[in-house]
Design an enzyme around this catalytic site. Structure first.
Site, PDB file in Angstrom:
ATOM      1  N   SER A  37      16.358 -14.939  63.414  1.00 27.06           N
ATOM      2  CA  SER A  37      15.768 -13.656  63.780  1.00 27.06           C
ATOM      3  C   SER A  37      14.553 -13.855  64.680  1.00 27.06           C
ATOM      4  CB  SER A  37      15.421 -12.861  62.516  1.00 27.06           C
ATOM      5  OG  SER A  37      15.038 -11.551  62.833  1.00 27.06           O
ATOM      6  N   ASP A  65      18.015 -12.058  67.883  1.00 28.50           N
ATOM      7  CA  ASP A  65      19.317 -11.586  67.403  1.00 28.50           C
ATOM      8  C   ASP A  65      19.487 -10.086  67.580  1.00 28.50           C
ATOM      9  OD1 ASP A  65      17.443 -11.007  65.472  1.00 28.50           O
ATOM     10  OD2 ASP A  65      18.687 -11.564  63.774  1.00 28.50           O
ATOM     11  N   ASP A  90      14.252  -8.731  69.562  1.00 28.87           N
ATOM     12  CA  ASP A  90      14.114 -10.122  69.144  1.00 28.87           C
ATOM     13  C   ASP A  90      15.395 -10.894  69.447  1.00 28.87           C
ATOM     14  OD1 ASP A  90      15.634  -8.899  67.193  1.00 28.87           O
ATOM     15  OD2 ASP A  90      14.627  -9.840  65.513  1.00 28.87           O
TER      16      ASP A  90
END
Length: 570
Positions: free
Chosen positions: A143, A303, A301
């Site tokens: 992430s 992902d 971000d």
């Protein structure tokens, strides 16, 4: 666990590269202990950790072991092996390699692997699990963590991250699985046997159409899309293609990508960490915004499940909004527009994490919609969506977390940065048509509902001693609950681990999934909560207040935050 014994065991079975890395640790017992005193834990968010060789690090061996355990779990589900596992990955170091390892270990266990041909956002993986009727999903990502991290997230057939009971069962299987039995199948063999299949590009088309279908007012997007200028940064991650595609196809033609951050890059060279919660991540985007005189800046971000934004006031000042502020703007826009068109269901419901702003409850109530609180973690919002569908009691319209995650549909069961970028662009277009900015709209919400302000504080405590310290802090607060915080009386204390709310010496059960968190209701509508992070070595503190004016709210928030910090002293 004897960490030196485990260290020597690893030296005996790892490949040459990992062996050289481990041999270089000779004479550094502290580092050896940190890598081998415990295994990388597997929970509802899967595994996440610093890359490197060792039991307590993210590497191919731990990926294989977790995958072999997942395969065992799937093989116990009738038809699970044939339905298969959808696998995606982001732009982080070793993400493509770990994804392929996952696929080939599954194949060797007789479980079909459905692998994307390139990086994809988390929400696309969630959609794929449901769309392809897979039994599970895996995405290789850490992430928004710093570049040194990677992770392994597991989803179940509903498209949401696995529930605690499944995570516990998989962890038990990991514990009983030896590294020697976690071998991958040869890729060519796996493909020839139909055990490794590439997910077709048509799924991206289907996902795109689904997201576009969540546009509240497509006519507005077509009318105003060319009149609003957006700067977008994917922060070297997976959002670039799907975000730009959705915006373009809806009519948002004036979108400019930060060139230095457009290409996927595992080193994330332009930011300290690729986190849209961090204002520093917008440095380059804000420079481009100024050069182009753009209306807003969006950032996702790696992902692409989180979105942050920066917007203008009428004087040209730039404001980076919090996740709570973005969530409230989107919630109000969705509810108001659906209500205006007579399309708002009578049983409409919003869902938020319990540490997200109480302003959302006030907004929803104004439109006759219900608000539900859930533990931190978007899987709990996904569970509420499923519960609503199963019972018919409510219709989901929007869910969000203060940590910059949002969702307005039901075909994805995780926070969706592509969906959120589309909604933010549409909301910005709506207000621009009225001569307003998103900041103006936010000020209007404060005028209408009062000044709700929030703050999140994190305290990092790494390693074995850090884990013990975090546990001590929570234990001390449970044994000695505070009577006041910053001079504000504690009206009630909620312990989400025991499911008990205590007020004036009386207790009552809370209908809430178990969660290692404490929540204190303070006088005047203020509150504070504390919990350990589920993905990082941190203890997190949340503060929320409500006042009638901005100055009073800011002063109260600062005072309450200083008092709440004392809770960390344990």
């Amino acid at each position: 666990m004897d960490y030196m014994t485990e260290y020597r065991r690893w030296l005996g079975f790892v490949d040459d590269s990992a062996r050289r890395e481990l041999e270089a640790l000779e004479g550094n017992p502290a580092e050896i202990e940190d890598r081998f005193y415990t295994a990388l834990s597997f929970g509802t968010a899967g595994m996440r950790g610093v890359l490197g060789a060792g039991l307590n690090r993210m590497n191919a061996y731990n990926v294989r072991r977790a995958t072999r355990a997942l395969a065992k779990y799937i093989l116990s589900a009738p038809g699970g092996a044939e339905r298969g596992v959808a696998i995606a990955y982001d732009s982080r170091k070793f993400s493509p390699e770990f994804a392929l390892e996952t696929a080939l270990v599954l194949a060797n266990a007789g479980v079909k692997a459905l692998l994307f041909d390139a990086l994809r956002p988390v929400p696309v993986l969630s959609y794929a699990v449901r769309h392809l009727h897979a039994i599970a999903g895996v995405v290789i990502t850490a992430s928004h963590n710093p570049p040194a991290y990677n992770g392994y997230k597991v989803y179940w057939e509903d498209g949401g991250q696995i529930a605690p009971e499944r995570a516990k069962a998989i962890q038990a299987l990991i514990d009983e699985t030896d590294f020697a039995e976690c071998l991958p199948m040869d890729e060519a063999e796996a493909r020839s046997k139909g055990l490794l299949v590439t997910i077709p590009p048509s799924l991206d088309d289907d996902y795109t159409e689904m997201v576009k279908g969540l546009c509240v007012n497509p006519g507005l997007a077509r009318e105003m899309g060319g009149k609003i200028k957006i700067v977008y940064t994917p922060l070297h991650g997976s959002g670039n293609v799907p975000v730009r595609r959705v915006l373009k196809e809806l009519g948002f033609a004036d979108v400019h990508v930060v060139p230095e951050q457009e290409a996927p890059d595992a080193a994330f060279p332009t930011v300290a960490q690729p986190n849209p919660e961090d204002p520093a991540a917008f440095t380059l985007a804000l420079k481009l915004r100024e050069a182009l005189s753009a209306d807003a800046v969006f950032g996702t971000d790696p992902d692409c499940d989180r979105v942050g934004i920066a917007v203008l006031d009428h004087e040209g000042g730039v404001h980076i909004l919090s996740g709570n502020q973005i969530g409230c703007l989107l919630l109000d826009y969705i509810l108001s527009q659906k209500a205006e068109r007579g399309a708002l269901p009578e049983n409409a419901a919003a869902v938020k994490s319990f540490v997200s702003t109480e302003m959302a409850r006030a907004i929803a109530s104004a439109y006759g919609a219900a608000t539900f609180d859930v533990p931190t973690g978007f899987k709990y919002i996904a569970e509420k969506i499923q519960q609503f569908e199963d019972t018919g009691t409510h219709t989901f319209v929007f869910g969000f977390e203060e940590s910059f995650g949002y969702l307005s549909g039901t075909q994805v069961r995780d926070k969706d940065g592509v969906n959120a970028c589309m909604l933010i662009a549409e909301t910005a277009a709506y207000y621009k048509k009225r001569g307003m900015t998103l900041y103006d709209a936010l000020m209007g919400l404060y005028d209408r509902y009062g000044w709700y302000l929030e703050k999140t504080l994190s305290h990092t405590l790494k390693g074995k001693d850090g884990q013990a310290r975090i546990a001590h802090i929570l234990r001390s607060l449970r044994e000695n609950p505070p009577a006041e915080v910053a001079g504000l009386k504690v009206l009630a204390a909620r312990d989400y681990l025991t499911g008990i709310r205590t007020s004036d010496g009386t207790t009552e059960k809370i209908d809430f999934p178990p969660s290692d968190a404490l929540y204190y209701e303070l006088e005047g509508g203020a509150w504070t909560a504390i919990r350990p992070s589920g993905t990082e070595p941190k203890v997190k503190l949340y503060i929320g207040i409500r006042e009638n004016t901005g100055d009073a709210a800011r002063a109260l928030l600062d005072r309450t935050a200083k008092g709440a910090l004392e809770l960390m002293e344990g």
